[in-house]
Design a protein around this motif. Structure first.
Motif, PDB file in Angstrom:
ATOM      1  N   GLY A 100      -1.774  19.791 -16.889  1.00  0.00           N
ATOM      2  CA  GLY A 100      -2.703  20.779 -16.665  1.00  0.00           C
ATOM      3  C   GLY A 100      -2.845  21.403 -15.137  1.00  0.00           C
ATOM      4  O   GLY A 100      -3.831  22.194 -15.046  1.00  0.00           O
ATOM      5  N   LYS A 101      -1.882  21.158 -14.473  1.00  0.00           N
ATOM      6  CA  LYS A 101      -2.113  21.869 -13.041  1.00  0.00           C
ATOM      7  C   LYS A 101      -0.735  21.718 -12.538  1.00  0.00           C
ATOM      8  O   LYS A 101       0.232  20.872 -12.825  1.00  0.00           O
ATOM      9  CB  LYS A 101      -2.874  21.146 -12.326  1.00  0.00           C
ATOM     10  N   GLU A 102      -0.408  22.585 -11.497  1.00  0.00           N
ATOM     11  CA  GLU A 102       1.023  22.688 -10.779  1.00  0.00           C
ATOM     12  C   GLU A 102       1.274  21.642  -9.817  1.00  0.00           C
ATOM     13  O   GLU A 102       2.480  21.394  -9.345  1.00  0.00           O
ATOM     14  CB  GLU A 102       1.306  24.062 -10.443  1.00  0.00           C
ATOM     15  N   GLU A 103       0.166  21.166  -9.230  1.00  0.00           N
ATOM     16  CA  GLU A 103       0.344  20.256  -8.135  1.00  0.00           C
ATOM     17  C   GLU A 103      -0.535  18.925  -8.404  1.00  0.00           C
ATOM     18  O   GLU A 103      -1.704  18.779  -8.541  1.00  0.00           O
ATOM     19  CB  GLU A 103      -0.401  21.025  -6.769  1.00  0.00           C
ATOM     20  N   PRO A 118       0.821  -1.247   0.053  1.00  0.00           N
ATOM     21  CA  PRO A 118      -0.029  -0.009  -0.131  1.00  0.00           C
ATOM     22  C   PRO A 118       0.912   1.152   0.086  1.00  0.00           C
ATOM     23  O   PRO A 118       1.958   1.303   0.505  1.00  0.00           O
ATOM     24  CB  PRO A 118      -0.809   0.080   1.370  1.00  0.00           C
ATOM     25  N   THR A 119       0.286   2.372  -0.641  1.00  0.00           N
ATOM     26  CA  THR A 119       1.021   3.489  -0.654  1.00  0.00           C
ATOM     27  C   THR A 119       0.054   4.585  -0.216  1.00  0.00           C
ATOM     28  O   THR A 119      -1.276   4.593  -0.515  1.00  0.00           O
ATOM     29  CB  THR A 119       1.527   3.961  -2.236  1.00  0.00           C
ATOM     30  N   VAL A 120       0.693   5.826   0.142  1.00  0.00           N
ATOM     31  CA  VAL A 120      -0.419   6.805   0.585  1.00  0.00           C
ATOM     32  C   VAL A 120      -0.383   7.780  -0.366  1.00  0.00           C
ATOM     33  O   VAL A 120       0.602   7.906  -1.485  1.00  0.00           O
ATOM     34  CB  VAL A 120      -0.228   7.253   1.801  1.00  0.00           C
ATOM     35  N   PRO A 121      -1.345   8.820  -0.682  1.00  0.00           N
ATOM     36  CA  PRO A 121      -1.512   9.599  -1.515  1.00  0.00           C
ATOM     37  C   PRO A 121      -0.422  10.942  -1.549  1.00  0.00           C
ATOM     38  O   PRO A 121      -0.800  11.843  -0.477  1.00  0.00           O
ATOM     39  CB  PRO A 121      -2.884  10.328  -1.652  1.00  0.00           C
ATOM     40  N   TYR A 122       0.714  10.782  -2.083  1.00  0.00           N
ATOM     41  CA  TYR A 122       1.817  12.067  -1.819  1.00  0.00           C
ATOM     42  C   TYR A 122       1.396  13.022  -2.894  1.00  0.00           C
ATOM     43  O   TYR A 122       0.580  12.849  -3.957  1.00  0.00           O
ATOM     44  CB  TYR A 122       2.950  11.391  -2.455  1.00  0.00           C
ATOM     45  N   LYS A 123       1.893  14.106  -2.759  1.00  0.00           N
ATOM     46  CA  LYS A 123       1.724  15.239  -3.773  1.00  0.00           C
ATOM     47  C   LYS A 123       3.025  16.054  -4.267  1.00  0.00           C
ATOM     48  O   LYS A 123       4.092  15.713  -3.380  1.00  0.00           O
ATOM     49  CB  LYS A 123       0.969  16.228  -3.087  1.00  0.00           C
ATOM     50  N   ALA A 124       3.319  16.524  -5.383  1.00  0.00           N
ATOM     51  CA  ALA A 124       4.233  16.995  -5.805  1.00  0.00           C
ATOM     52  C   ALA A 124       3.824  18.491  -6.503  1.00  0.00           C
ATOM     53  O   ALA A 124       2.795  18.459  -7.156  1.00  0.00           O
ATOM     54  CB  ALA A 124       5.019  16.292  -6.817  1.00  0.00           C
ATOM     55  N   LYS A 125       4.716  19.297  -6.170  1.00  0.00           N
ATOM     56  CA  LYS A 125       4.375  20.790  -6.746  1.00  0.00           C
ATOM     57  C   LYS A 125       5.552  20.721  -7.948  1.00  0.00           C
ATOM     58  O   LYS A 125       6.681  20.653  -7.709  1.00  0.00           O
ATOM     59  CB  LYS A 125       4.706  21.849  -5.740  1.00  0.00           C
ATOM     60  N   LEU A 126       4.973  21.004  -8.985  1.00  0.00           N
ATOM     61  CA  LEU A 126       5.741  20.694 -10.263  1.00  0.00           C
ATOM     62  C   LEU A 126       6.455  22.159 -10.379  1.00  0.00           C
ATOM     63  O   LEU A 126       5.954  23.068 -10.393  1.00  0.00           O
ATOM     64  CB  LEU A 126       5.053  20.470 -11.468  1.00  0.00           C
ATOM     65  N   SER A 127       7.711  22.002 -10.809  1.00  0.00           N
ATOM     66  CA  SER A 127       8.325  23.198 -11.603  1.00  0.00           C
ATOM     67  C   SER A 127       8.811  23.171 -12.812  1.00  0.00           C
ATOM     68  O   SER A 127       9.146  24.282 -13.389  1.00  0.00           O
ATOM     69  CB  SER A 127       9.905  23.242 -10.610  1.00  0.00           C
ATOM     70  N   SER A 128       8.465  22.092 -13.570  1.00  0.00           N
ATOM     71  CA  SER A 128       8.854  21.737 -14.984  1.00  0.00           C
ATOM     72  C   SER A 128       7.547  22.094 -15.703  1.00  0.00           C
ATOM     73  O   SER A 128       6.538  21.669 -15.573  1.00  0.00           O
ATOM     74  CB  SER A 128       9.196  20.217 -15.364  1.00  0.00           C
ATOM     75  N   ALA A 129       7.849  23.383 -16.660  1.00  0.00           N
ATOM     76  CA  ALA A 129       6.740  23.913 -17.469  1.00  0.00           C
ATOM     77  C   ALA A 129       6.202  22.865 -18.536  1.00  0.00           C
ATOM     78  O   ALA A 129       4.675  22.759 -18.473  1.00  0.00           O
ATOM     79  CB  ALA A 129       7.216  24.970 -18.443  1.00  0.00           C
ATOM     80  N   LYS A 130       7.096  21.846 -18.735  1.00  0.00           N
ATOM     81  CA  LYS A 130       6.548  20.839 -19.704  1.00  0.00           C
ATOM     82  C   LYS A 130       5.532  19.780 -18.896  1.00  0.00           C
ATOM     83  O   LYS A 130       4.504  19.538 -19.442  1.00  0.00           O
ATOM     84  CB  LYS A 130       7.631  19.942 -20.179  1.00  0.00           C
ATOM     85  N   LEU A 131       5.829  19.547 -17.687  1.00  0.00           N
ATOM     86  CA  LEU A 131       5.106  18.691 -16.869  1.00  0.00           C
ATOM     87  C   LEU A 131       3.743  19.343 -16.709  1.00  0.00           C
ATOM     88  O   LEU A 131       2.767  18.655 -16.649  1.00  0.00           O
ATOM     89  CB  LEU A 131       5.813  18.060 -15.657  1.00  0.00           C
TER      90      LEU A 131
END
Ligand code: GTP
Length: 604
Positions: free
Chosen positions: A386-389, A368-381
């Motif tokens: 379609g969102k930053e987080e 099992p894994t928990v829902p992690y989040k990432a704030k993206l810095s790469s414009a491509k990603l």
């Protein structure tokens, strides 16, 4: 029934403190069920619930009770008894005006007693404290009364001492429910306003929604609307629960019962939703939210030929449980499957057990894994998503550190109650789980309450077991959502002779990577048979190797022992070897039996 002769209440308790036993007694003394040994705990219907002695799905019953010359309608709204289901508990409580808070006379206040008390207290419900199991030899009701005074500010004179098992003073509980809990404050002449506090799926009749009427009335033929989905339905049937469904002409404001209206999925009648009459909208009850999955795992059939059976079993089960989320997924080693989201680990285990017991489906569950989040810095990603987080529920989708400005992990506020002799060990355990202490109070001479902020992933798998074993079962634990915190995550890959094993990739905290990687490599070494060449089993973070095991070469010649033997035996062996190969997955040149992954994944 006049509204003033109605009482809506719940029984809340820590696991095993006797909630179901008390509910059964109440049903018996009101004549709702006959008194026999067979209907023990009728309110707990699921097989897994009976096996584990926990209540997962809320069951509700209307009781009729004669008291001081008046007939009362007492609606007992059962709540799920586990931390994974706290949201459901709080919605069930919003259908009540009071609660019976049961505390074991021997164990005293425990973590879930605290959690449940606060849910009831915040909902401003009348609380009737009950000390159960006074027949036990070690019962110490005075001590428990002191704890109740200290922690809940409720006078010990208000506590009712009972034995649910023997029936002692159980009638007193019903009388206090009538005397102390106010009737619902509702108006029949208001437009219909019905709170959905539970829903189940019936194969023939569709969704059965359990509702509490906060205004108006409802009957067959009425057109109703769900405030959440805005869909309109025609009511087919209404009735009360005793605890089985018993159809009635109408349900009136103040009553609790069920409603069937051609809803096909439980997601159409979600817990916390409000129903109203078509063209007579009402202000929906505040605070509706969909249950939020906190634990995700891959689920695969043991054998791919079982895929369709498993698919239909999962579909049937989720019809009854709107809090499970299902997304299709596939893995090279495990084939086609799903990624499922659960409220917590127990929820996941219950789901898995129901699949096995009710649908005879054997499955592989990944770590099992928990829902992690990432704030993206790469414009491509950012453009791609379609969102930053973004939320990451699958290690295969973990974005690399160079394209991320910050990773976040879910955290919870955990409450531990324990005899003080185990405190040192428990504090050490919490520190090893990256927890930060928030509070520590003595609740009586020998018992302590500890509060910690935990990263959710540190407690998801085995924290509860570890806590129980180091406290000989005496410590109890509960937790609530506390949002997210910034964290340092890495994706760890597992390599066989330099080739990555995609399905064993995991997301770990940077400081834990070494220990986790070492453990996986060791387990994998035991799980892979020796081959004709040496195999390096490595754990890596990017290009950096952090752990390594070596599996020595072995000259495996199955035909060796057949030299001079007869040809049919030789053929048989060759055939068996070929069959064995089919179940192998090739990573580079290394052949890995599929169940090797399963063993590593399962125990991770
Ligand atoms: P969950 O469903 O897990 O929340 O548990 P529960 O609170 O419903 O507890 P349950 O009624 O299943 O009781 C737990 C155990 O305590 C059972 O073995 C009961 O027989 C026992 N028990 C309940 N009430 C009493 C009592 O008054 N005296 C004694 N001696 N045992 C009791």
């Amino acid at each position: 029934f006049h509204v003033e002769n109605i009482r809506n209440f719940s029984i809340i308790a820590h696991v095993d403190h006797g909630k179901s036993t008390l509910a059964d007694r109440l049903l018996e003394i009101t004549g709702t069920i006959a008194k026999t040994d067979h209907n023990k705990q009728v309110l707990d219907k699921l097989q897994v619930e009976r096996e584990r002695g926990i209540t997962v799905k809320a069951q509700t019953a209307s009781l009729f009770y004669h008291y001081k010359g008046i007939y009362y309608l007492l609606n007992l709204i059962d709540t799920p008894g586990h931390v994974d289901f706290n949201y459901e508990v709080s919605r069930s409580l919003s259908a009540c005006q009071g609660v019976v808070l049961v505390v074991d006379a021997n164990e005293g206040i425990q973590a879930q007693t605290m959690a449940n008390f606060y849910l009831a207290f915040e909902a401003q419900l009348t609380i009737i404290p009950v000390i159960n199991k006074i027949d036990l030899k070690n019962a110490d009701p005075e001590r428990v009364e002191k704890q109740i005074e200290k922690l809940f500010d409720i006078s010990k004179d208000e506590c009712i001492r009972i034995s649910a098992k023997l029936g002692t003073s159980v009638d007193k509980v019903l009388q206090e429910v009538i005397e102390k809990i106010p009737p619902p404050s509702v108006n029949i002449s208001d437009p219909l306003k019905a709170l959905v506090f539970d829903s189940t799926f019936d194969h023939y009749r569709g969704v059965i929604a359990n509702i509490a009427l906060l205004g108006g009335e409802v009957q067959k033929g009425h057109k109703i609307v769900s405030a959440h989905t805005r869909k309109t339905y025609e009511v087919h049937e209404v009735g009360i629960l005793t605890p089985n469904e018993q159809p009635t002409q109408k349900l009136y404001a103040g009553q609790v019962g069920y409603l069937i209206a051609g809803m096909k999925e439980v997601t159409e009648a979600q817990i916390g939703d409000t129903l109203y009459l078509h063209k007579q909208p009402v202000e929906p009850l505040p605070g509706f939210k969909s249950a939020k999955p906190m634990v995700f795992a891959g689920m695969y059939p043991i054998d791919q030929s079982e895929y369709n059976n498993l698919k239909s079993a999962i579909e049937k089960l989720t019809l009854n449980d709107s809090s499970v989320t299902v997304v299709r997924d596939s893995s090279l080693a495990l084939g086609a499957g799903w990624r499922l989201g659960f409220l917590g680990l127990l929820h996941m285990e219950v789901f898995n057990q129901r699949l096995e017991q009710e649908y005879n489906a054997s499955v592989i569950l990944t770590t099992p894994t928990v829902p992690y989040k990432a704030k993206l810095s790469s414009a491509k990603l950012i453009k791609e998503y379609g969102k930053e987080e973004i939320t990451i529920i699958n290690p295969a989708e973990f974005p690399d550190k160079i394209s991320v400005s910050e990773y976040l992990e879910p955290i919870v506020l955990g409450t531990i109650l324990t005899p003080d002799e185990f405190m040192g060990k428990i504090i050490t355990l919490c520190q090893a789980r990256r927890a930060v202490q928030k509070d520590m109070v003595y609740i009586d001479d020998h018992r302590v309450m500890l509060k910690y902020i935990f990263p959710l992933n540190e407690i998801v798998v085995d924290f509860y077991d570890a806590l129980k074993s180091l406290s000989s079962g005496y410590a109890s634990f509960d937790y609530e959502d506390a949002g997210y915190q910034a964290t340092d995550l890495v994706k760890m890959s597992i390599l066989l002779n330099g080739n990555p094993v995609e399905e064993l990739g995991t997301i770990v905290h940077k400081d834990k990577a070494y220990a986790v990687g070492k453990a996986i490599c060791e387990r994998l070494k035991d799980a892979i048979p020796r081959q004709l060449f040496e195999i390096a089993i490595q754990a890596s973070l990017g290009s950096k190797i952090i752990a390594r095991e070596t599996l020595k070469a072995y000259k495996k010649d199955v035909l060796a022992k057949c030299y001079g033997g007869d040809i049919t035996r030789k053929m048989k062996l060759l055939k068996r070897q070929a069959e064995g190969k089919k179940k192998m997955r090739k990573i580079g040149k290394v052949e890995v039996p599929k169940d090797a992954f399963l063993n590593v994944l399962k125990r991770q």
